[in-house]
Design a protein around this motif. Structure first.
Motif, mmCIF file in Angstrom:
data_model
loop_
_atom_site.group_PDB
_atom_site.id
_atom_site.type_symbol
_atom_site.label_atom_id
_atom_site.label_comp_id
_atom_site.label_asym_id
_atom_site.label_seq_id
_atom_site.Cartn_x
_atom_site.Cartn_y
_atom_site.Cartn_z
ATOM 1 N N LEU A 1 -2.940 -4.394 -13.978
ATOM 2 C CA LEU A 1 -2.520 -3.816 -12.701
ATOM 3 C C LEU A 1 -2.557 -2.295 -12.747
ATOM 4 C CD1 LEU A 1 0.435 -6.266 -12.037
ATOM 5 C CD2 LEU A 1 -1.489 -5.919 -10.494
ATOM 6 N N LYS B 1 -6.135 -1.137 -12.475
ATOM 7 C CA LYS B 1 -6.640 -1.299 -11.099
ATOM 8 C C LYS B 1 -6.089 -0.214 -10.188
ATOM 9 C CE LYS B 1 -8.365 -3.401 -7.411
ATOM 10 N NZ LYS B 1 -7.708 -2.646 -6.325
ATOM 11 N N PHE B 2 -4.791 0.049 -10.257
ATOM 12 C CA PHE B 2 -4.192 1.082 -9.410
ATOM 13 C C PHE B 2 -4.743 2.466 -9.766
ATOM 14 C CE2 PHE B 2 -0.265 -1.834 -9.173
ATOM 15 C CZ PHE B 2 -0.811 -2.503 -8.089
ATOM 16 N N ASP C 1 -8.109 2.809 -8.206
ATOM 17 C CA ASP C 1 -8.011 2.965 -6.747
ATOM 18 C C ASP C 1 -7.606 4.385 -6.371
ATOM 19 O OD1 ASP C 1 -8.700 0.336 -6.460
ATOM 20 O OD2 ASP C 1 -6.655 -0.379 -6.103
ATOM 21 N N ARG D 1 5.336 -3.150 -6.837
ATOM 22 C CA ARG D 1 5.451 -1.987 -5.957
ATOM 23 C C ARG D 1 5.853 -0.743 -6.748
ATOM 24 N NH1 ARG D 1 9.311 -3.741 -2.674
ATOM 25 N NH2 ARG D 1 7.859 -4.760 -1.244
ATOM 26 N N LYS E 1 2.885 0.461 -8.914
ATOM 27 C CA LYS E 1 1.883 1.142 -8.094
ATOM 28 C C LYS E 1 2.324 2.562 -7.744
ATOM 29 C CE LYS E 1 -0.837 0.593 -3.856
ATOM 30 N NZ LYS E 1 -1.107 -0.283 -2.678
ATOM 31 N N THR F 1 2.084 4.793 -10.852
ATOM 32 C CA THR F 1 0.682 5.092 -11.156
ATOM 33 C C THR F 1 0.144 6.164 -10.219
ATOM 34 O OG1 THR F 1 0.395 2.779 -11.833
ATOM 35 C CG2 THR F 1 -1.591 4.083 -11.506
ATOM 36 N N GLU F 2 0.518 6.100 -8.959
ATOM 37 C CA GLU F 2 0.067 7.113 -7.997
ATOM 38 C C GLU F 2 0.671 8.478 -8.317
ATOM 39 O OE1 GLU F 2 -0.625 7.565 -3.198
ATOM 40 O OE2 GLU F 2 0.935 6.218 -3.914
#
Length: 417
Positions: free
Chosen positions: A196, A199-200, A203, A233, A236, A239-240
């Motif tokens: 995960l 992937k994040f 993205d 959540r 994510k 990661t951002e």
């Protein structure tokens, strides 16, 4: 169902992970999709429950009909009946025209009721009628309406507790829970966490036109070991944050620790003499922790009473010899609860000898002073959460792990507005 079909569903709906429990949940969703049975999706906040109603809808005979998702916890209690079932003109102040509700708009399709555990009891009765007969009545009307909808509900509420407390109808629970689907929390999917994250990271690298961040081995181990109370959540969001802020694209444990909030276990109260629960129970909210703290304290106070009684008996068989100084058996033990909640003082006062040389143990009973109520603790936690988020109620509700509607009600109840 064969594995390639499950993989195809994952690709189509953007689901990442190979955990057996996750594959089982997808398999159940695929099996139940062709029927009209109601489905209840359960799991902690942030685990991705919203993907499963879409899977059920897209693989059902209703896939060409409407799909409507409703967040029941975000709709004020006074208007939720109107939103779901519609209203007649003049039914209440501001009802200037007739309006169809979500059940009318979703006719022939699927309606997803997220946070269904937050529905008020009056609305639960209306929903039960829809499930049993497909009938409902608009607010302010006496005419029975018919609807043909497939209901999929989701919640992170412990229904057994909600039913016991009278907050949720038991008959409605069994109607919704015809087919249960449980989505596992992220901490139970350790092998999926690096997937995960990667992937994040990819993205956000594409979104912000920058190289993707990467974890070294030590940072990957730290990421997997973290408990992730906010689940996917939270992962994510972190990661951002790292993707935007860090110029070094190779992430080390030192960098990663700056973005991981303190583990929940580190915020548990340090109780004197309290043993950790041996039943493996995990606490999903701070209020549950407080309940357990108070129960454990009451048990320990009982043990302290027995200890004092035994000590006094041992010092003189059945008596305590008087002296010129008080005998201090137990000192006051202050316990500070999470989030600067009020202090609980558990104490056994000093035993001061009487004028006679002998004092019977039964006459030297101690008392326990508890300067805390659960309502006071809850009020203080809400006040602190609002202060931390500068009055932003949505953020405070997420911090407290309750819905915004529940937070609004508590703010009004405690006069915090």
């Amino acid at each position: 169902m064969v594995k390639p079909e499950i993989q195809s569903v994952k690709l189509r709906f953007g689901i990442i992970g190979n955990t057996e429990e996750l594959n089982r949940a997808i398999d159940v969703a695929m099996q139940v999709a062709p029927t009209d049975l109601s489905v209840l999706v359960t799991g902690e906040s942030g685990v991705g429950k919203e993907s499963f109603p879409q899977i059920i809808h897209q693989f059902s005979r209703r896939k060409h009909g409407p799909y409507i998702a409703v967040n029941c916890g975000a709709i004020p209690e006074g208007t939720i009946d109107s939103e779901l079932f519609g209203h007649e003109k003049g039914a209440f102040t501001g009802a200037i025209s007739d309006r169809n509700g979500y059940f009318a708009e979703a006719n022939g399709g699927t309606i997803f009721l997220d946070e269904v555990g937050e529905l008020p009891l009056s609305t639960q009765a209306r929903l039960l009628r829809v499930l049993e007969t497909g009938e409902y009545i608009k607010v302010g009307s006496s005419k029975v309406q018919k609807t043909d909808v497939r209901i999929v509900a989701a919640t992170n509420v412990d229904f057994s507790e909600a039913i016991a407390e009278g907050r949720f109808r038991e008959d409605l629970y069994y109607r919704l829970n015809t087919v249960p689907i449980k989505v596992p929390p992220l901490r139970e999917r350790p092998n999926d966490i690096p997937l995960l994250f990667r992937k994040f990271a990819a993205d956000f690298a594409e979104k912000y036109h920058m190289p993707a961040i990467q974890l070294n081995d030590a940072a990957r181990q730290l990421l997997v070991a973290y408990s992730w109370p906010g689940n996917i959540r939270q992962l994510k969001n972190i990661t951002e944050q790292i993707s935007i802020i860090e110029t070094n694209r190779d992430i080390t444990p030192e960098i990663l620790r700056n973005y991981l909030p303190a583990q929940q276990s580190s915020r548990l109260p340090a109780l004197l003499g309290v043993k950790p629960a041996g039943n493996g129970k995990s606490f999903e909210s701070e209020r549950e922790i407080l309940y357990q703290v108070l129960f454990d304290m009451r048990r320990d106070v009982t043990e302290l009473k027995k200890l004092v009684h035994d000590i006094m008996a041992e010092r003189g068989g059945t008596s305590v010899v008087a002296s010129h100084e008080p005998v201090h058996y137990i000192q006051k033990a202050p316990v500070k609860l999470v989030h600067d909640a009020p202090v609980v003082m558990t104490s056994v006062p000093s035993v001061t000898p009487l004028s006679e040389p002998v004092v019977k143990p039964a006459e030297a009973q101690e008392y326990v002073e508890e300067n805390l109520s659960l309502d006071d603790v809850e009020k203080e936690m809400i006040r602190k959460a609002l202060e931390r988020h500068h009055g932003k109620r949505k953020n405070a509700a997420n911090d407290l792990k309750i819905s915004e509607r529940t937070l609004y009600r508590k703010i009004k109840e405690y006069g915090l507005d």
